[in-house]
Design a protein around this motif. Structure first.
Motif, PDB file in Angstrom:
ATOM      1  N   LYS A 349      64.139  37.462  52.248  1.00 47.84           N
ATOM      2  CA  LYS A 349      63.394  38.692  51.986  1.00 47.84           C
ATOM      3  C   LYS A 349      63.286  38.974  50.486  1.00 47.84           C
ATOM      4  O   LYS A 349      64.239  38.759  49.738  1.00 47.84           O
ATOM      5  N   ILE A 350      62.120  39.434  50.064  1.00 52.51           N
ATOM      6  CA  ILE A 350      61.933  39.863  48.676  1.00 52.51           C
ATOM      7  C   ILE A 350      62.466  41.284  48.549  1.00 52.51           C
ATOM      8  O   ILE A 350      62.018  42.197  49.251  1.00 52.51           O
ATOM      9  N   GLN A 351      63.440  41.466  47.666  1.00 51.24           N
ATOM     10  CA  GLN A 351      64.107  42.762  47.517  1.00 51.24           C
ATOM     11  C   GLN A 351      64.094  43.169  46.046  1.00 51.24           C
ATOM     12  O   GLN A 351      64.450  42.374  45.169  1.00 51.24           O
ATOM     13  N   GLU A 352      63.662  44.380  45.775  1.00 55.54           N
ATOM     14  CA  GLU A 352      63.679  44.873  44.396  1.00 55.54           C
ATOM     15  C   GLU A 352      65.118  45.167  43.980  1.00 55.54           C
ATOM     16  O   GLU A 352      65.855  45.851  44.683  1.00 55.54           O
ATOM     17  N   ARG A 353      65.494  44.605  42.801  1.00 51.70           N
ATOM     18  CA  ARG A 353      66.850  44.804  42.298  1.00 51.70           C
ATOM     19  C   ARG A 353      66.797  44.975  40.786  1.00 51.70           C
ATOM     20  O   ARG A 353      65.911  44.426  40.119  1.00 51.70           O
ATOM     21  N   PRO A 354      67.757  45.692  40.194  1.00 51.47           N
ATOM     22  CA  PRO A 354      67.813  45.814  38.729  1.00 51.47           C
ATOM     23  C   PRO A 354      68.283  44.509  38.116  1.00 51.47           C
ATOM     24  O   PRO A 354      69.306  43.947  38.518  1.00 51.47           O
ATOM     25  N   MET A 355      67.523  44.003  37.155  1.00 51.18           N
ATOM     26  CA  MET A 355      67.845  42.738  36.495  1.00 51.18           C
ATOM     27  C   MET A 355      67.849  42.940  34.983  1.00 51.18           C
ATOM     28  O   MET A 355      67.089  43.759  34.454  1.00 51.18           O
ATOM     29  N   ALA A 356      68.679  42.165  34.292  1.00 57.37           N
ATOM     30  CA  ALA A 356      68.721  42.216  32.830  1.00 57.37           C
ATOM     31  C   ALA A 356      67.663  41.257  32.289  1.00 57.37           C
ATOM     32  O   ALA A 356      67.779  40.037  32.429  1.00 57.37           O
ATOM     33  N   ILE A 357      66.603  41.802  31.683  1.00 60.84           N
ATOM     34  CA  ILE A 357      65.503  41.007  31.136  1.00 60.84           C
ATOM     35  C   ILE A 357      65.414  41.280  29.630  1.00 60.84           C
ATOM     36  O   ILE A 357      65.108  42.388  29.205  1.00 60.84           O
ATOM     37  N   ASN A 358      65.729  40.259  28.820  1.00 63.70           N
ATOM     38  CA  ASN A 358      65.689  40.396  27.360  1.00 63.70           C
ATOM     39  C   ASN A 358      66.492  41.595  26.877  1.00 63.70           C
ATOM     40  O   ASN A 358      66.067  42.364  26.014  1.00 63.70           O
ATOM     41  N   GLY A 359      67.666  41.767  27.456  1.00 61.58           N
ATOM     42  CA  GLY A 359      68.555  42.839  27.024  1.00 61.58           C
ATOM     43  C   GLY A 359      68.209  44.193  27.598  1.00 61.58           C
ATOM     44  O   GLY A 359      68.882  45.182  27.289  1.00 61.58           O
ATOM     45  N   GLN A 360      67.186  44.266  28.454  1.00 58.89           N
ATOM     46  CA  GLN A 360      66.785  45.531  29.061  1.00 58.89           C
ATOM     47  C   GLN A 360      66.901  45.432  30.584  1.00 58.89           C
ATOM     48  O   GLN A 360      66.683  44.368  31.169  1.00 58.89           O
ATOM     49  N   VAL A 361      67.222  46.549  31.229  1.00 55.79           N
ATOM     50  CA  VAL A 361      67.317  46.576  32.687  1.00 55.79           C
ATOM     51  C   VAL A 361      65.937  46.874  33.264  1.00 55.79           C
ATOM     52  O   VAL A 361      65.317  47.882  32.939  1.00 55.79           O
ATOM     53  N   GLU A 362      65.458  45.962  34.109  1.00 54.01           N
ATOM     54  CA  GLU A 362      64.165  46.137  34.760  1.00 54.01           C
ATOM     55  C   GLU A 362      64.318  45.922  36.269  1.00 54.01           C
ATOM     56  O   GLU A 362      65.182  45.169  36.707  1.00 54.01           O
ATOM     57  N   ILE A 363      63.453  46.602  37.019  1.00 52.53           N
ATOM     58  CA  ILE A 363      63.432  46.419  38.468  1.00 52.53           C
ATOM     59  C   ILE A 363      62.490  45.261  38.775  1.00 52.53           C
ATOM     60  O   ILE A 363      61.304  45.302  38.441  1.00 52.53           O
ATOM     61  N   ARG A 364      63.014  44.207  39.406  1.00 50.60           N
ATOM     62  CA  ARG A 364      62.214  43.017  39.691  1.00 50.60           C
ATOM     63  C   ARG A 364      62.287  42.667  41.186  1.00 50.60           C
ATOM     64  O   ARG A 364      63.323  42.877  41.828  1.00 50.60           O
ATOM     65  N   PRO A 365      61.200  42.103  41.719  1.00 50.13           N
ATOM     66  CA  PRO A 365      61.218  41.643  43.119  1.00 50.13           C
ATOM     67  C   PRO A 365      61.941  40.294  43.191  1.00 50.13           C
ATOM     68  O   PRO A 365      61.402  39.268  42.777  1.00 50.13           O
ATOM     69  N   MET A 366      63.136  40.290  43.714  1.00 52.23           N
ATOM     70  CA  MET A 366      63.970  39.095  43.713  1.00 52.23           C
ATOM     71  C   MET A 366      64.108  38.520  45.134  1.00 52.23           C
ATOM     72  O   MET A 366      64.096  39.250  46.115  1.00 52.23           O
ATOM     73  N   MET A 367      64.260  37.211  45.199  1.00 51.63           N
ATOM     74  CA  MET A 367      64.497  36.535  46.475  1.00 51.63           C
ATOM     75  C   MET A 367      65.663  35.563  46.313  1.00 51.63           C
ATOM     76  O   MET A 367      65.709  34.788  45.367  1.00 51.63           O
ATOM     77  N   TYR A 368      66.597  35.609  47.254  1.00 52.47           N
ATOM     78  CA  TYR A 368      67.673  34.627  47.282  1.00 52.47           C
ATOM     79  C   TYR A 368      67.144  33.336  47.911  1.00 52.47           C
ATOM     80  O   TYR A 368      66.425  33.366  48.915  1.00 52.47           O
ATOM     81  N   LEU A 369      67.502  32.209  47.313  1.00 44.69           N
ATOM     82  CA  LEU A 369      67.167  30.902  47.854  1.00 44.69           C
ATOM     83  C   LEU A 369      68.455  30.191  48.258  1.00 44.69           C
ATOM     84  O   LEU A 369      69.481  30.340  47.593  1.00 44.69           O
ATOM     85  N   ALA A 370      68.395  29.451  49.352  1.00 45.64           N
ATOM     86  CA  ALA A 370      69.552  28.689  49.814  1.00 45.64           C
ATOM     87  C   ALA A 370      69.120  27.253  50.052  1.00 45.64           C
ATOM     88  O   ALA A 370      68.096  27.007  50.701  1.00 45.64           O
ATOM     89  N   LEU A 371      69.875  26.313  49.540  1.00 47.25           N
ATOM     90  CA  LEU A 371      69.615  24.897  49.795  1.00 47.25           C
ATOM     91  C   LEU A 371      70.838  24.299  50.472  1.00 47.25           C
ATOM     92  O   LEU A 371      71.900  24.161  49.868  1.00 47.25           O
ATOM     93  N   SER A 372      70.682  23.971  51.762  1.00 47.72           N
ATOM     94  CA  SER A 372      71.736  23.248  52.463  1.00 47.72           C
ATOM     95  C   SER A 372      71.456  21.758  52.321  1.00 47.72           C
ATOM     96  O   SER A 372      70.299  21.321  52.448  1.00 47.72           O
ATOM     97  N   TYR A 373      72.507  20.968  52.079  1.00 43.28           N
ATOM     98  CA  TYR A 373      72.298  19.544  51.834  1.00 43.28           C
ATOM     99  C   TYR A 373      73.468  18.744  52.387  1.00 43.28           C
ATOM    100  O   TYR A 373      74.569  19.269  52.596  1.00 43.28           O
TER     101      TYR A 373
END
Length: 404
Positions: A349-373
């Motif tokens: 799921k795409i979830q908006e989360r606070p992220m540190a971008i160039n030293g600033q906190v921004e809300i970004r649409p983030m997705m977790y990826l998983a690679l099973s191998y």
């Protein structure tokens, strides 16, 4: 003249099948190319059509029976199909005593497959309008009632809710149903994957903002340019995975006994959820496909999956798999390998989360990826770098075009 109805020739990978549904009963008229019976294998459901007009004379393999390739299923008496009974010969509903919903609709007005599906789904047949000849209620009519869609040519009706079972306080109710052949095979393969592979999972996250901006900017032009094909996220992941597979051939390989099989092509399976279970149809030669080709093929897989028309050829092969639990709301999961492949990518799921971008906190649409191998084939370093490559390609899609 009697014409034999035989099971289709099964591929080498399919040993036998189970008779799932007879759409006709002995004595009923059949038309050439009309579907008579469905046979469920461990991969797909095969439809057996009538080879001539006539009457179904007898059934030799009943529903639930196990059949082999080209086994005799029944016989058709060739000839002109009898005409439907005139309305005057049908018994008026008012003269019938109180009966179940099935009988109230009249056996001659309910197809066997429709009756079976109605029992399974708890549909009141008296509320279903038949679209078949002479008002016959077909399997498709019951399916439309279940989904809440209006039947063709009739007034729109809401599908009736499943009847509530009256249970005394403290009473525990259980329902036992046989596991379908496909579900048995899925369960067996998943357990085998965990028992035979040294499976590990590595995680990362991707900022979906660049892909979402491209999609927002061009989706209307894309759909118009490609005859109604919609631009989704999956095509970006397929292209990113294709490029990453070329850079990390171990992830695109498989294990055959004590041999390693390297594939010089990228055939990517896309997991599709259907009523019968999870299926993984394969996109062939992804390196030569553009985004429209990928989206159009995936849409076709989804449509045919819902209709039960994905063929065995669609499921065979594949060097890598992508599964998207995000469409159901999954935030993070551990996908299980699809043998003999050695890796699988899980989207979420795409979830908006606070992220540190160039030293600033921004809300970004983030997705977790998983690679099973499979650690027998893929080292942790390659697995991590493979997943990082997908992340970089998605966060800067121009890299896919520039091959950097």
């Amino acid at each position: 003249m009697a014409i034999e109805i035989k099971a289709p020739t099964f591929p080498e990978s399919v040993a036998e099948g189970t008779v799932a549904t007879w759409h006709k009963q002995p004595g009923e008229a059949v038309e050439r190319d009309e579907i008579l019976v469905d046979i469920e294998t461990d991969k797909v459901v095969l439809e057996v059509p009538a080879s001539a007009d006539g009457v179904l004379e007898e059934i030799l393999a009943n529903e639930g029976d196990t059949v082999e390739s080209e086994q005799l299923l029944g016989k058709i008496k060739e000839g002109v199909a009898p005409a439907a009974k005139p309305a005057a010969e049908e018994k008026p509903a008012a003269e019938e005593p109180k009966q179940t919903a099935q009988a109230a609709a009249g056996d001659e007005k309910v197809a066997p497959a429709a009756r079976k599906l109605a029992n399974e789904k708890g549909v009141d047949l008296s509320s279903v309008t038949g679209s078949g000849k002479g008002g016959l209620i077909t399997k498709e009519d019951v399916q439309k009632a279940v989904s809440g869609a209006a039947t063709s040519g009739a007034a729109k009706k809401s599908a009736p809710a499943a009847p509530q079972v009256q249970v005394a306080a403290g009473e525990k109710v259980e329902k036992r149903v046989p596991m379908s052949r496909m579900r048995q095979t899925i369960a067996k393969r998943l357990v085998e994957a965990q028992q035979t592979a040294a499976m590990l999972t590595t995680y990362n996250e991707v900022d979906m903002k660049p892909v979402m901006e491209i999609r927002k900017k061009y989706k209307d032009q894309f759909e118009k340019r490609h005859n109604g094909v919609r631009l989704g996220f999956m095509s970006f992941f397929v292209k990113a995975a294709t490029e990453a597979l070329k850079r990390f051939p171990d992830v695109n390989a498989s294990i055959d006994g004590t041999d390693i099989v390297y594939h010089a092509y990228q055939d990517i399976g896309v997991a599709v959820s259907t009523e019968r279970g999870l299926m993984v149809p394969v996109l062939r030669d992804c390196d030569s496909m553009n985004l429209a080709d990928i989206e159009g093929t995936i849409a076709d897989f989804g449509k045919r999956g819902r209709e039960g028309k994905i063929g065995i050829d669609d499921l065979q092969g594949g060097t890598f798999t992508i599964t998207n639990g995000g469409v159901f709301g999954s935030l993070m999961s551990t996908p299980i390998l699809n043998p003999p492949q050695t890796a699988i990518l899980g989207m979420h799921k795409i979830q908006e989360r606070p992220m540190a971008i160039n030293g600033q906190v921004e809300i970004r649409p983030m997705m977790y990826l998983a690679l099973s191998y499979d650690h027998r084939m893929i080292d942790g370093k390659d697995a991590v770098q493979f997943l990082v490559t997908i992340k970089e390609l998605l966060e800067d899609p121009a890299r896919i075009l520039l091959d950097v």
